[in-house]
Design a protein around this motif. Structure first.
Motif, mmCIF file in Angstrom:
data_model
loop_
_atom_site.group_PDB
_atom_site.id
_atom_site.type_symbol
_atom_site.label_atom_id
_atom_site.label_comp_id
_atom_site.label_asym_id
_atom_site.label_seq_id
_atom_site.Cartn_x
_atom_site.Cartn_y
_atom_site.Cartn_z
ATOM 1 N N LEU A 126 30.165 -9.176 6.458
ATOM 2 C CA LEU A 126 30.993 -10.419 6.235
ATOM 3 C C LEU A 126 31.274 -11.049 7.449
ATOM 4 C CD1 LEU A 126 32.380 -12.605 4.548
ATOM 5 C CD2 LEU A 126 34.099 -10.585 3.957
ATOM 6 N N LEU A 127 31.780 -10.341 8.376
ATOM 7 C CA LEU A 127 32.364 -10.832 9.728
ATOM 8 C C LEU A 127 31.080 -11.332 10.611
ATOM 9 C CD1 LEU A 127 35.075 -8.106 10.491
ATOM 10 C CD2 LEU A 127 35.443 -10.618 9.986
ATOM 11 N N GLU A 128 30.109 -10.478 10.523
ATOM 12 C CA GLU A 128 28.884 -10.684 11.001
ATOM 13 C C GLU A 128 28.142 -12.343 10.589
ATOM 14 O OE1 GLU A 128 24.890 -8.200 12.237
ATOM 15 O OE2 GLU A 128 24.968 -8.821 10.053
ATOM 16 N N VAL A 129 28.137 -12.516 9.349
ATOM 17 C CA VAL A 129 27.661 -13.805 9.044
ATOM 18 C C VAL A 129 28.676 -15.062 9.405
ATOM 19 C CG1 VAL A 129 27.617 -15.203 6.846
ATOM 20 C CG2 VAL A 129 26.658 -12.995 6.796
ATOM 21 N N CYS A 130 30.043 -14.644 9.440
ATOM 22 C CA CYS A 130 30.904 -15.584 9.940
ATOM 23 C C CYS A 130 30.706 -15.889 11.602
ATOM 24 C CB CYS A 130 32.424 -15.276 9.674
ATOM 25 S SG CYS A 130 33.080 -15.300 8.115
ATOM 26 N N GLY A 131 30.274 -14.622 12.175
ATOM 27 C CA GLY A 131 30.239 -14.840 13.418
ATOM 28 C C GLY A 131 28.862 -15.721 13.881
ATOM 29 N N GLU A 132 27.943 -15.466 13.053
ATOM 30 C CA GLU A 132 26.463 -16.025 13.448
ATOM 31 C C GLU A 132 26.074 -17.297 12.678
ATOM 32 O OE1 GLU A 132 23.635 -13.077 11.999
ATOM 33 O OE2 GLU A 132 24.006 -11.660 13.611
ATOM 34 N N ASN A 133 26.804 -17.665 11.504
ATOM 35 C CA ASN A 133 26.552 -18.777 10.601
ATOM 36 C C ASN A 133 27.735 -19.885 10.624
ATOM 37 O OD1 ASN A 133 25.081 -16.322 9.479
ATOM 38 N ND2 ASN A 133 23.781 -17.914 9.273
#
Length: 519
Positions: A126-133
């Motif tokens: 979830l945090l990865e998606v926020c960081g990347e997208n």
């Protein structure tokens, strides 16, 4: 199949997640988020679309995506969107871990009630998606259970989990969990002390909540609250910075006593400062806003940051003010619109006049300039600069002390209905299924059965007279009763049609004041 398929979580709108609200907060802190009208919005854990569908209806030029693991709920969401003829929203039934977002960029990412209820690898994703997208000026909203507030609640969760562990059927698990709560409550009556008081208060609260809430909040396999500083550290690992909280009131040091405020003010690290406030307030839930690292966050609030914002009063007058006294009032007592036990007070002739003008305009949301102009009309003996200075300073404080909420949205609901009044589409649809519906501002409005009946005819195709004719048919079938002074009105009464007409007009007025009518 998940527990969300067998016992769905009621899918409501959450105004604190609205891009209009999130955008306003970002602007207060000196950022330049994308206008909600043209934004790209992703909701992770969208359930049956109760939150994101009203947003798609509200912003037809924006683009929306909803993702949820439950195929059953996504199917319902697609049906709703189709019924409402929404072409700017897409739904996907998938795990966030498996779904490939590719290089899509979103201006707003919403994850309400997801983070604490999923395993660690899903939290990381979830945090990865926020960081990347997230787009360059994008905002991510993530809510989650926090410590230390959840420490006491964890005991109650453990009790219910232990007692219901031998039951696989979700409905049976909830029943046994309620039996456990009753058993504990009945057997603690003779005890005293802080432990009993804590358990009593929480058990009493849970007894009045729905089965779906009990199942998904307390009986899911995963419910891992965390300390705020732990969440902020993990977000930082993904290139994200904590901007603030969707509940701005929780960030305001002035809401604590002078000694606490002066001590915390010396802490320059915003994350540490927030964590200490959590310790003091025993906080149990957070709605954190994240942005990409490197944005110029400025928490020193200035008047210029209020440009374009609109202000919503969260308190109403405890007692009416005599209209002849407008402009002379030096102090007014207020009560929270949602919680009657929460009181407030405003002092000073200028800001008292400003608050009264905001309440007179409600449910319209006024800009700062509109509040000042309205106040000037009331206080004809005072110059504009004095009024502006006083109103601005108090409005800034009001944002953080909870007296006002803010949005960035210049389209207002309809107060004067057209010849054929029209209700907000998602409210019209949901009123056929449930008593709680979303309004123009994504707020939840509770309707009576009578109001739900009338609202179905407020579809832009009927005049008030035609709505009255439809109600007559329901009366004739015994499905609806029109009363005056507590007594049913007979259809043979001479003034029967006048009563019908007045009743419909009053109902339309209620809908208008609840921000349920649109152009």
């Amino acid at each position: 199949m998940t527990t969300y398929d067998s016992i769905p979580y009621p899918s409501y709108s959450h105004p604190q997640t609205s891009p209009a609200h999130l955008s306003a907060i970002a602007r207060v802190f000196g950022l330049s988020p994308v206008d909600p009208k043209s934004a790209k919005v992703l909701e992770i854990g969208c359930a049956s679309g109760g939150n994101i569908i009203p947003l798609a209806a509200r912003y037809p030029e924006a683009q929306f995506w909803g993702l949820d693991l439950s195929k059953a709920q996504i199917s319902v969401a697609k049906q709703k969107a189709e019924k409402l003829a929404l072409t700017n929203i897409k739904f996907v039934a998938a795990s966030i871990v498996d779904h490939n977002f590719k290089r899509q960029k979103f201006d707003y990412i919403i994850a309400h009630g997801v983070y604490a209820w999923v395993p660690g690898n899903v939290q990381q994703r979830l945090l990865e998606v926020c960081g990347e997208n997230l787009s360059k000026n994008g905002l991510a909203y993530i809510s989650y259970n926090t410590l230390p507030g959840w420490n006491a609640l964890k005991t109650i969760r453990d009790m219910m989990l232990y007692h219901s562990q031998n039951f696989s059927d979700p409905a049976q698990k909830v029943l046994e969990a309620r039996n456990m709560l009753k058993f504990v409550s009945d057997n603690m009556k003779i005890q005293t002390g802080p432990y009993k008081e804590t358990l009593d208060a929480e058990i009493k609260r849970l007894q009045n909540l729905s089965d779906s809430y009990l199942l998904h909040e307390y009986l899911e396999a995963v419910n891992e609250p965390c300390y705020f500083h732990e969440f902020a550290a993990k977000a930082s690992d993904h290139g994200l910075t904590y901007l603030g909280d969707a509940d701005l009131q929780s960030m305001f040091l002035g809401n604590h006593n002078e000694k606490v405020s002066s001590t915390l003010m010396q802490i320059e690290d915003n994350v540490r400062q927030e964590q200490y406030m959590d310790f003091i307030s025993n906080r149990r839930f957070r709605m954190s806003l994240l942005v990409q690292n490197g944005l110029g966050i400025n928490r020193v609030i200035s008047e210029e940051r209020l440009t374009g914002l609109r202000f919503t009063p969260n308190f109403k007058l405890e007692k009416p003010v005599d209209i002849s006294q407008l402009g002379r009032v030096e102090e007014i007592n207020l009560v929270n619109m949602q919680a009657a036990d929460r009181k407030g007070k405003v002092r000073g002739r200028i800001f008292c006049a400003a608050v009264i003008e905001m309440l007179r305009a409600y449910p319209l949301r006024l800009s700062l300039d509109e509040i000042i102009e309205a106040t000037m009309i009331t206080l004809k003996d005072m110059d504009k600069e004095t009024i502006r200075k006083e109103v601005t300073a108090n409005i800034m404080r009001s944002i953080f002390n909870g007296m006002c909420s803010i949005i960035y949205d210049d389209v207002q609901p309809v107060l004067t209905p057209s010849e054929k009044p029209l209700a907000f589409g998602p409210a019209l649809y949901e009123s056929q299924l449930m008593e709680i519906v979303p309004n123009h501002y994504s707020e939840m409005v509770k309707l009576s059965d009578d109001q739900r009946l009338v609202l179905q005819y407020v579809n832009g195709e009927n005049t008030i007279e035609q709505i009255g004719t439809a109600l007559k048919r329901h009366i004739e079938k015994g499905e609806f009763t029109l009363a005056a002074n507590g007594e049913p009105i007979d259809s043979s009464a001479a003034n029967y049609d006048d009563y019908i007409q007045k009743y419909v007009e009053d109902m339309i007025g209620v809908f208008a004041n609840s921000s349920l009518l649109v152009a």
